[in-house]
Design a protein around this motif. Structure first.
Motif, PDB file in Angstrom:
ATOM      1  N   SER A  63     -30.434  31.559 -29.259  1.00  0.00           N
ATOM      2  CA  SER A  63     -30.955  30.179 -29.031  1.00  0.00           C
ATOM      3  C   SER A  63     -30.389  29.665 -27.733  1.00  0.00           C
ATOM      4  N   GLY A  64     -31.055  28.785 -27.182  1.00  0.00           N
ATOM      5  CA  GLY A  64     -30.764  28.054 -25.885  1.00  0.00           C
ATOM      6  C   GLY A  64     -31.513  28.427 -25.026  1.00  0.00           C
ATOM      7  N   ARG A  65     -31.460  27.949 -23.538  1.00  0.00           N
ATOM      8  CA  ARG A  65     -32.444  28.522 -22.509  1.00  0.00           C
ATOM      9  C   ARG A  65     -31.599  28.892 -21.280  1.00  0.00           C
ATOM     10  N   VAL A  66     -32.295  29.545 -20.600  1.00  0.00           N
ATOM     11  CA  VAL A  66     -31.672  30.329 -19.484  1.00  0.00           C
ATOM     12  C   VAL A  66     -32.505  29.630 -18.160  1.00  0.00           C
ATOM     13  N   MET A  67     -32.076  28.897 -17.094  1.00  0.00           N
ATOM     14  CA  MET A  67     -33.028  28.736 -16.094  1.00  0.00           C
ATOM     15  C   MET A  67     -32.369  29.197 -14.972  1.00  0.00           C
ATOM     16  N   VAL A  68     -33.516  29.755 -14.144  1.00  0.00           N
ATOM     17  CA  VAL A  68     -33.173  30.398 -12.668  1.00  0.00           C
ATOM     18  C   VAL A  68     -34.082  29.768 -11.852  1.00  0.00           C
ATOM     19  N   GLU A  69     -33.451  28.999 -10.866  1.00  0.00           N
ATOM     20  CA  GLU A  69     -34.140  28.281  -9.786  1.00  0.00           C
ATOM     21  C   GLU A  69     -35.280  27.366 -10.735  1.00  0.00           C
ATOM     22  N   GLY A  70     -34.765  26.783 -11.449  1.00  0.00           N
ATOM     23  CA  GLY A  70     -35.680  25.612 -12.314  1.00  0.00           C
ATOM     24  C   GLY A  70     -36.695  26.401 -13.197  1.00  0.00           C
ATOM     25  N   THR A  71     -36.902  27.674 -13.595  1.00  0.00           N
ATOM     26  CA  THR A  71     -37.881  28.121 -14.475  1.00  0.00           C
ATOM     27  C   THR A  71     -36.954  28.816 -15.568  1.00  0.00           C
ATOM     28  N   ASP A  72     -37.398  28.333 -16.693  1.00  0.00           N
ATOM     29  CA  ASP A  72     -36.992  29.294 -18.095  1.00  0.00           C
ATOM     30  C   ASP A  72     -37.625  30.693 -17.730  1.00  0.00           C
ATOM     31  N   ILE A  73     -36.423  31.635 -17.826  1.00  0.00           N
ATOM     32  CA  ILE A  73     -36.774  33.056 -17.558  1.00  0.00           C
ATOM     33  C   ILE A  73     -37.337  33.528 -18.825  1.00  0.00           C
ATOM     34  N   TRP A  74     -37.424  33.050 -20.017  1.00  0.00           N
ATOM     35  CA  TRP A  74     -38.351  33.563 -20.970  1.00  0.00           C
ATOM     36  C   TRP A  74     -39.566  32.788 -21.191  1.00  0.00           C
ATOM     37  N   SER A  75     -39.971  31.931 -20.153  1.00  0.00           N
ATOM     38  CA  SER A  75     -41.334  31.380 -20.470  1.00  0.00           C
ATOM     39  C   SER A  75     -42.608  32.285 -20.261  1.00  0.00           C
ATOM     40  N   SER A  76     -42.443  33.319 -19.385  1.00  0.00           N
ATOM     41  CA  SER A  76     -43.415  34.256 -19.400  1.00  0.00           C
ATOM     42  C   SER A  76     -42.994  35.615 -18.992  1.00  0.00           C
ATOM     43  N   LYS A  77     -43.641  36.725 -19.134  1.00  0.00           N
ATOM     44  CA  LYS A  77     -43.225  37.800 -18.914  1.00  0.00           C
ATOM     45  C   LYS A  77     -42.908  38.128 -17.394  1.00  0.00           C
ATOM     46  N   GLU A  78     -43.754  37.207 -16.547  1.00  0.00           N
ATOM     47  CA  GLU A  78     -43.483  37.460 -15.330  1.00  0.00           C
ATOM     48  C   GLU A  78     -42.298  36.696 -14.762  1.00  0.00           C
ATOM     49  N   ALA A  79     -41.998  35.554 -15.362  1.00  0.00           N
ATOM     50  CA  ALA A  79     -40.795  35.057 -15.213  1.00  0.00           C
ATOM     51  C   ALA A  79     -39.580  35.932 -15.418  1.00  0.00           C
ATOM     52  N   THR A  80     -39.473  36.565 -16.473  1.00  0.00           N
ATOM     53  CA  THR A  80     -38.574  37.541 -16.882  1.00  0.00           C
ATOM     54  C   THR A  80     -38.278  38.629 -15.612  1.00  0.00           C
ATOM     55  N   ARG A  81     -39.651  39.096 -15.233  1.00  0.00           N
ATOM     56  CA  ARG A  81     -39.544  40.195 -14.246  1.00  0.00           C
ATOM     57  C   ARG A  81     -38.868  39.391 -12.868  1.00  0.00           C
ATOM     58  N   GLN A  82     -39.246  38.338 -12.666  1.00  0.00           N
ATOM     59  CA  GLN A  82     -38.752  37.661 -11.334  1.00  0.00           C
ATOM     60  C   GLN A  82     -37.383  37.694 -11.387  1.00  0.00           C
ATOM     61  N   ALA A  83     -36.763  37.035 -12.642  1.00  0.00           N
ATOM     62  CA  ALA A  83     -35.420  36.910 -12.742  1.00  0.00           C
ATOM     63  C   ALA A  83     -34.553  38.364 -12.564  1.00  0.00           C
ATOM     64  N   ARG A  84     -35.369  39.322 -12.977  1.00  0.00           N
ATOM     65  CA  ARG A  84     -34.383  40.671 -12.763  1.00  0.00           C
ATOM     66  C   ARG A  84     -34.302  40.646 -11.091  1.00  0.00           C
ATOM     67  N   PHE A  85     -35.168  40.373 -10.339  1.00  0.00           N
ATOM     68  CA  PHE A  85     -35.221  40.681  -9.235  1.00  0.00           C
ATOM     69  C   PHE A  85     -34.357  39.429  -8.205  1.00  0.00           C
ATOM     70  N   ARG A  86     -34.277  38.267  -8.740  1.00  0.00           N
ATOM     71  CA  ARG A  86     -33.618  36.980  -8.229  1.00  0.00           C
ATOM     72  C   ARG A  86     -32.178  37.048  -8.404  1.00  0.00           C
ATOM     73  N   VAL A  87     -31.900  37.915  -9.628  1.00  0.00           N
ATOM     74  CA  VAL A  87     -30.440  37.694 -10.028  1.00  0.00           C
ATOM     75  C   VAL A  87     -30.343  39.294 -10.012  1.00  0.00           C
ATOM     76  N   GLY A  88     -29.444  39.808  -9.186  1.00  0.00           N
ATOM     77  CA  GLY A  88     -29.007  40.995  -9.162  1.00  0.00           C
ATOM     78  C   GLY A  88     -27.635  41.267  -9.929  1.00  0.00           C
ATOM     79  N   LEU A  89     -27.878  42.311 -11.052  1.00  0.00           N
ATOM     80  CA  LEU A  89     -26.653  42.288 -11.799  1.00  0.00           C
ATOM     81  C   LEU A  89     -25.893  43.749 -11.577  1.00  0.00           C
TER      82      LEU A  89
END
Ligand SMILES: Nc1ncnc2c1ncn2[C@@H]1O[C@H](COP(=O)(O)OP(=O)(O)OP(=O)(O)O)[C@@H](O)[C@H]1O
Ligand SMILES: [Mg+2]
Lengths: 288, 271
Positions: A63-89
């Motif tokens: 539960s809870g939210r993770v925001m990267v650059e202001g967008t919830d990374i689980w809000s859409s498939k594309e947001a999750t994909r973008q998060a992978r590239f914006r945040v390198g692990l």
């Protein structure tokens, strides 16, 4: 300043519904600001790795939210994909993920997945290799022929090549000799400066963190009991001890000096600061 | 879902009677139970077997949820078996349903029902064994039970050792797979979308590191075993000695009693 990464009441439960159920994160609110060099420290099993794997969407919060650059990374498939590239692990012991025939191909795996063109991929691979100090000759070698430290650098380059806005590294210096540690930390600092990227480093080593991080977050049993500048965090030495974390050696020496009655500032953690603190104390006494 | 969540004969640690029974006694009891299950011919016998299983589940404290989760992978097989039995069993008497080529007889329904019950109980009782016995104890027990085969030059010890090692490393490899998968996903790898060829290709970044690490582990393990002077089963003693106790003999007696009871009930011929 607007945080680049923010978690809101992040919870993660492993193996929910089995006898092995384990709450690894409990209501974690974490912020990382653009361009900062953030350290995450915590005892073994405190939940550091779990926490950072949420920041690029590898783990889904219970539960809870993770925001990267202001967008919830689980809000859409594309947001999750973008998060992978914006945040390198970069994972713990990343050298075990190498798989290509040559170092060059391995580093280009990330950029290729981003769908970049040939030319851009080549530029990124070479610049990433330069950041971690790999020579052009090394690019054609097989990653399996390299030494442990070199493999580690190839793996880090593989993530740097995606040029993420946030670079997260899980214990990047674990198991390296002191020279190797310095080199890797130097490489990371170079990337931080050159790209003005946010860097988040996870570590056990107070010494290392005291030297490199601008801000520290302490994780203990899935919560964040302390955060702030190294000076602030290390002033809670007793609490840190209780969590099974020490304070840097220099801080320990100066706290002890203070207990013995010396008029020194106990919140130092580097050799330079220590020198300054001693000089200040002597000045106050009128010796120097 | 993490790969780790897959129940793979997973052990739930505990201290119940079922956990403490000698693993050999448990295996023998399981065999008795399976024999009883396969000889059961009528409702009364099945009811007895079911009651027996229910009591064992209650004693073991393995939740019903965990037990049912283990069934998930076989749901398809169970449904398939049931359908085959319903559609292909011909009985005397009038068919219950008859349209087009489909003829469903009372006997078919009855066989399907018993077949499904039998499969589900069979799986449950096997799961109960693996849920309450650690894999290491299980292999020790198998080695001990199969011991007599050594006389026939069957390499029982070696097989048991291989099995222990495999069991020991399955969770490790699954964890490793999870980790490598995450690491490659962090570099934008996509394991889910695409057609079959693309999916197979996407596995390369996962399989290569996995094999490399499996070989590395195997190497390290072999060295570690040699360093501790492992030289096969000859003259090797054990730290955990298996010893039968009163409760183990009682368990065996219960198992035999169950078989006898089922045999008696069969001759009653109810339903
Ligand atoms: N896949 C998993 N399944 C179940 N429990 C897990 C899993 N991964 C981690 N845990 C548990 O969650 C807790 C936090 O683990 P985590 O790996 O985040 O710790 P950590 O702070 O990174 O430790 P370390 O410093 O040893 O790397 C631990 O108690 C661990 O046992
Ligand atoms: Mg960790």
């Amino acid at each position: 300043m607007e945080p680049i990464i923010r978690t809101e009441k992040l919870n993660h439960v492993y193996s929910a519904g089995t006898p092995f159920e384990h709450a690894a994160l409990v209501d974690v609110d974490l912020c990382a600001y653009p361009g900062e060099y953030l350290g995450i420290i915590g005892h073994t099993g405190s939940g550091k790795s779990t926490l950072i794997q949420h920041l690029n969407g590898l783990l889904k919060p219970t539960s809870g939210r993770v925001m990267v650059e202001g967008t919830d990374i689980w809000s859409s498939k594309e947001a999750t994909r973008q998060a992978r590239f914006r945040v390198g692990l970069v994972f713990q012991y990343p050298e075990y993920q190498l798989f290509e025939e040559t170092v060059y191909k391995d580093i280009s795996f990330g950029p290729k997945n981003m769908g970049l063109d040939e030319h851009e991929i080549d530029r990124r691979v070479r610049s990433a290799a330069a950041f971690v100090g790999l020579s052009d000759a090394a690019l054609d070698a097989s990653p399996f022929e390299l030494s442990g430290g070199q493999k580690r650098r190839v793996a880090i380059a593989g993530v740097i090549a995606m040029e993420p806005a946030v670079l997260i590294l899980d214990e990047p210096t674990a198991g390296l000799d002191p020279v190797g540690v310095e080199q890797i930390l130097g490489n990371i600092r170079d990337y931080h400066r050159a790209k003005n990227a946010t860097v988040i480093i996870v570590s056990h080593s107070m010494e290392e963190m005291a030297r490199t991080a601008q801000r520290l977050v302490v994780v203990n049993e899935g919560r964040i009991p302390l955060q702030g500048t190294p000076t602030e965090v290390f002033s809670h030495a007793d609490e840190l001890e209780k969590m099974g974390l020490g304070v840097p050696r220099m801080t320990r020496v100066f706290r002890r000096l203070r207990e013995l009655g010396a008029d020194v500032d106990p919140s130092v953690y580097t050799v330079d600061q220590a020198k300054q603190a001693v000089l200040n104390a002597l000045k106050r006494k009128g010796v120097v | 879902m993490a790969l780790k969540d897959i129940t793979l004969g997973q052990f739930f640690p505990g201290k119940t009677l079922l956990h403490r029974l000698d693993p050999r006694a448990k295996i023998l009891l399981l065999i008795c139970y399976i024999v009883a299950l396969f000889t059961a011919k009528n409702l009364a016998a099945y009811a007895l077997a079911f009651g027996f299983l229910a009591v064992a589940v209650v004693i073991s404290r393995v939740g019903l949820k965990a037990l049912l989760r283990g069934m998930k992978p076989v749901v398809f097989i169970v449904i398939f078996t049931a359908l085959l039995n319903i559609l292909y069993t011909t009985g005397q008497g009038e068919p219950l349903v008859a349209f087009w080529v489909v003829r469903i007889y009372w006997e078919g329904l009855r066989t399907a029902f018993f077949m499904v019950i039998r499969i589900l109980m069979l799986i449950s009782c096997t799961f109960l064994l693996t849920y309450t016995t650690s894999p290491i104890l299980l292999t020790d027990a198998l080695e001990s039970l199969l011991g007599p085969l050594k006389k026939l030059r069957v390499p029982v010890h070696e097989l048991a050792m291989m099995m222990s090692i495999a069991l020991r490393f399955i969770p490790t490899l699954i964890e490793e797979t999870d980790k490598i998968m995450s690491a490659q996903k962090a570099r934008g790898a996509d394991f889910e979308s695409g057609n079959l060829v693309q999916k197979a290709k996407a596995l390369i970044p996962l399989l290569v590191p996995l094999f490399v690490s499996a070989f590395r582990r195997a190497d390290e393990l072999a060295t570690a075993m040699e360093c501790r002077c492992y030289h096969g089963g000859e003259g090797r003693t054990r730290m955990r000695q298996l010893r039968y106790q009163l409760r183990d003999y009682l368990a065996l007696a219960v198992g035999l009693a169950l078989c006898t009871a089922v045999w008696l009930l069969n001759s009653l011929g109810v339903f």
